[in-house]
Design a protein around this motif. Structure first.
Motif, PDB file in Angstrom:
ATOM      1  N   ASN A   1      17.727  74.617  35.257  1.00 17.22           N
ATOM      2  CA  ASN A   1      19.089  75.138  35.147  1.00 17.22           C
ATOM      3  C   ASN A   1      20.101  74.081  35.570  1.00 17.22           C
ATOM      4  O   ASN A   1      21.155  73.928  34.942  1.00 17.22           O
ATOM      5  CB  ASN A   1      19.224  76.402  35.998  1.00 17.22           C
ATOM      6  N   ASN A   2      19.780  73.342  36.635  1.00 17.12           N
ATOM      7  CA  ASN A   2      20.659  72.268  37.081  1.00 17.12           C
ATOM      8  C   ASN A   2      20.796  71.185  36.017  1.00 17.12           C
ATOM      9  O   ASN A   2      21.902  70.730  35.712  1.00 17.12           O
ATOM     10  CB  ASN A   2      20.117  71.650  38.368  1.00 17.12           C
ATOM     11  N   LEU A   3      19.672  70.757  35.455  1.00 11.82           N
ATOM     12  CA  LEU A   3      19.691  69.644  34.501  1.00 11.82           C
ATOM     13  C   LEU A   3      20.363  70.028  33.185  1.00 11.82           C
ATOM     14  O   LEU A   3      21.364  69.420  32.778  1.00 11.82           O
ATOM     15  CB  LEU A   3      18.264  69.172  34.242  1.00 11.82           C
ATOM     16  N   PHE A   4      19.809  71.011  32.511  1.00  6.47           N
ATOM     17  CA  PHE A   4      20.284  71.327  31.166  1.00  6.47           C
ATOM     18  C   PHE A   4      21.566  72.150  31.198  1.00  6.47           C
ATOM     19  O   PHE A   4      22.379  72.084  30.275  1.00  6.47           O
ATOM     20  CB  PHE A   4      19.174  72.022  30.387  1.00  6.47           C
ATOM     21  N   GLY A   5      21.784  72.885  32.288  1.00  8.65           N
ATOM     22  CA  GLY A   5      23.065  73.563  32.462  1.00  8.65           C
ATOM     23  C   GLY A   5      24.190  72.569  32.653  1.00  8.65           C
ATOM     24  O   GLY A   5      25.284  72.737  32.099  1.00  8.65           O
ATOM     25  N   ALA A   6      23.944  71.518  33.435  1.00  4.45           N
ATOM     26  CA  ALA A   6      24.975  70.496  33.650  1.00  4.45           C
ATOM     27  C   ALA A   6      25.328  69.791  32.356  1.00  4.45           C
ATOM     28  O   ALA A   6      26.506  69.513  32.081  1.00  4.45           O
ATOM     29  CB  ALA A   6      24.493  69.486  34.691  1.00  4.45           C
ATOM     30  N   MET A   7      24.324  69.479  31.531  1.00  6.96           N
ATOM     31  CA  MET A   7      24.592  68.818  30.242  1.00  6.96           C
ATOM     32  C   MET A   7      25.434  69.703  29.337  1.00  6.96           C
ATOM     33  O   MET A   7      26.394  69.237  28.696  1.00  6.96           O
ATOM     34  CB  MET A   7      23.267  68.475  29.554  1.00  6.96           C
ATOM     35  N   ALA A   8      25.096  70.986  29.282  1.00  7.36           N
ATOM     36  CA  ALA A   8      25.849  71.909  28.439  1.00  7.36           C
ATOM     37  C   ALA A   8      27.263  72.116  28.965  1.00  7.36           C
ATOM     38  O   ALA A   8      28.222  72.187  28.187  1.00  7.36           O
ATOM     39  CB  ALA A   8      25.110  73.243  28.356  1.00  7.36           C
ATOM     40  N   ALA A   9      27.407  72.222  30.269  1.00 12.74           N
ATOM     41  CA  ALA A   9      28.727  72.438  30.857  1.00 12.74           C
ATOM     42  C   ALA A   9      29.660  71.268  30.563  1.00 12.74           C
ATOM     43  O   ALA A   9      30.846  71.460  30.267  1.00 12.74           O
ATOM     44  CB  ALA A   9      28.585  72.652  32.359  1.00 12.74           C
ATOM     45  N   ARG A  10      29.139  70.045  30.641  1.00 13.49           N
ATOM     46  CA  ARG A  10      29.965  68.883  30.335  1.00 13.49           C
ATOM     47  C   ARG A  10      30.408  68.905  28.881  1.00 13.49           C
ATOM     48  O   ARG A  10      31.551  68.582  28.564  1.00 13.49           O
ATOM     49  CB  ARG A  10      29.186  67.599  30.635  1.00 13.49           C
ATOM     50  N   ARG A  11      29.508  69.329  27.998  1.00 10.23           N
ATOM     51  CA  ARG A  11      29.819  69.369  26.569  1.00 10.23           C
ATOM     52  C   ARG A  11      30.969  70.340  26.274  1.00 10.23           C
ATOM     53  O   ARG A  11      31.807  70.068  25.405  1.00 10.23           O
ATOM     54  CB  ARG A  11      28.569  69.784  25.790  1.00 10.23           C
TER      55      ARG A  11
END
Length: 368
Positions: free
Chosen positions: A89-99
């Motif tokens: 959640n930390n990794l792929f959530g952070a990538m999506a949130a930045r997008r």
């Protein structure tokens, strides 16, 4: 929005944050795989949205699917801020949130098998963290060792980071319990049955002490069959039970009665973020035995509220158990009281709520 790899994690460990947000009139959405805690979260006042994901491994294709799932959820819900827990959640959530431009605050609650394994898998994990966290204004850690490791590997910058005292503890809920009487000493391990939690070393220590004729019981409370490549099967546990080495207690919705009956709580883990079971046991005034590894050393002061032993060593764990057995009952009680005092001073859940409110002010210009 709060996101994690299992809804029960929010119910068990993040309720102070939920209650503080809801009390101030915020709408709170939990994005997580569904389980039997959903009804309790909804009764508290949260919305719960399903998240399809596997908690194990770092499969690239699964990671891409998870990132797309986060993108879809963030774009539909448009949360003011996302609080994230657990590795994927930390990794792929952070990538999506930045997008999609959503403020995102991860909490590194542990490093997981990827960091323990070394080699290519560790390098993949480090690359993902470096990419996902590089532009975040704040990253929470649950112990100083994990923060130092991330800094040494240049996965984060010092000004991004803050160390929290675990998830905090409700000192009224986990109140000091009367110390049990009786000559037979009960050691209790509370953990998912994973190799990385030190289950095999616990079994080795139990065999040694029982073989020496010590009046002891070694108990394990926790789930088997976890989605983890180091999981221990129920069949293996049954063999240990038949051998007479351990008492397997299964799982329990409330660990407090089991902690109250234990003389000492043990966690021989290979590495921890902030070991919740040790924190709960210390709050209930129980002495501790744990490995001399990050996370555990933040909770256990050697010789004060418990003993530390070498990691991956059944011999060292057995020796720590012997040392505990050599104490008189009064000394054991003093150890337990020292743990309770440490939790009251350093791990009160109010400290966690205050840290999250400060982060919200930093990221949004307003707090709870």
């Amino acid at each position: 929005m709060l996101t994690v790899n299992a809804a029960w994690n929010i119910w068990n460990f993040r309720k102070p944050i939920l209650k503080a947000l809801l009390a101030e009139g915020h709408r709170v959405t939990v994005l997580a795989p569904l389980d039997d805690s959903v009804a309790k979260l909804e009764k508290l006042g949260c919305r719960v949205l399903p998240l399809q994901m596997s908690a194990k491994g770092l499969n690239p294709l699964e990671g891409l699917r998870l990132r797309r799932a986060f993108l879809k959820a963030f774009r539909q819900e448009r949360p003011d801020i996302v609080f994230s827990y657990t590795i994927k959640n930390n990794l792929f959530g952070a990538m999506a949130a930045r997008r999609c431009g959503v403020p995102f605050l991860p909490n590194v609650t542990g490093l997981g098998t990827a960091f323990l394994s070394g080699g290519a898998l560790q390098r993949v994990a480090e690359g993902l963290y470096r990419h996902a966290f590089r532009r975040l204004p704040k990253v929470f850690f649950q112990n100083e060792d994990d923060r130092t490791l991330f800094l040494s590997r240049r996965l984060v910058r010092a000004e991004q980071t803050e160390v929290l005292p675990g998830s905090g503890i409700d000192l009224q809920h986990f109140n000091a319990a009367p110390y049990p009487e009786g000559e037979e000493i009960r050691f209790l391990m509370i953990a998912r049955l994973l190799r990385d939690k030190g289950v095999h070393e616990y079994i080795e220590a139990a065999r040694m002490l029982k073989g020496e004729g010590a009046r002891v019981r070694f108990q394990i409370l926790g789930a088997t069959g976890s989605e983890n490549r180091t999981a221990i099967s129920r069949e293996q546990v049954a063999e240990w039970e038949a051998e007479g080495v351990i008492d397997y207690l299964g799982t329990a919705p409330d660990v407090r009665p089991h902690i109250a009956e234990a003389h000492c709580v043990v966690l021989p883990s290979y590495r921890e973020g902030a070991p919740r079971t040790l924190i709960e046991a210390a709050a209930m005034a129980r002495p501790l035995i744990a490995t001399d590894v990050p996370g555990c050393t933040a909770v256990v002061d050697h010789g004060v509220n418990g003993f530390l032993c070498e990691v991956r060593s059944g011999d060292s764990l057995a020796e720590a158990c012997r040392r505990f057995l050599s104490l008189g009952e009064d000394a054991r009680r003093v150890m337990g009281k020292a743990g309770r005092a440490k939790m009251a001073a350093d791990y009160d859940e109010a400290l966690i709520v205050q840290a999250y409110e400060r982060a919200m002010v930093q990221m949004l210009g307003r707090g709870f």
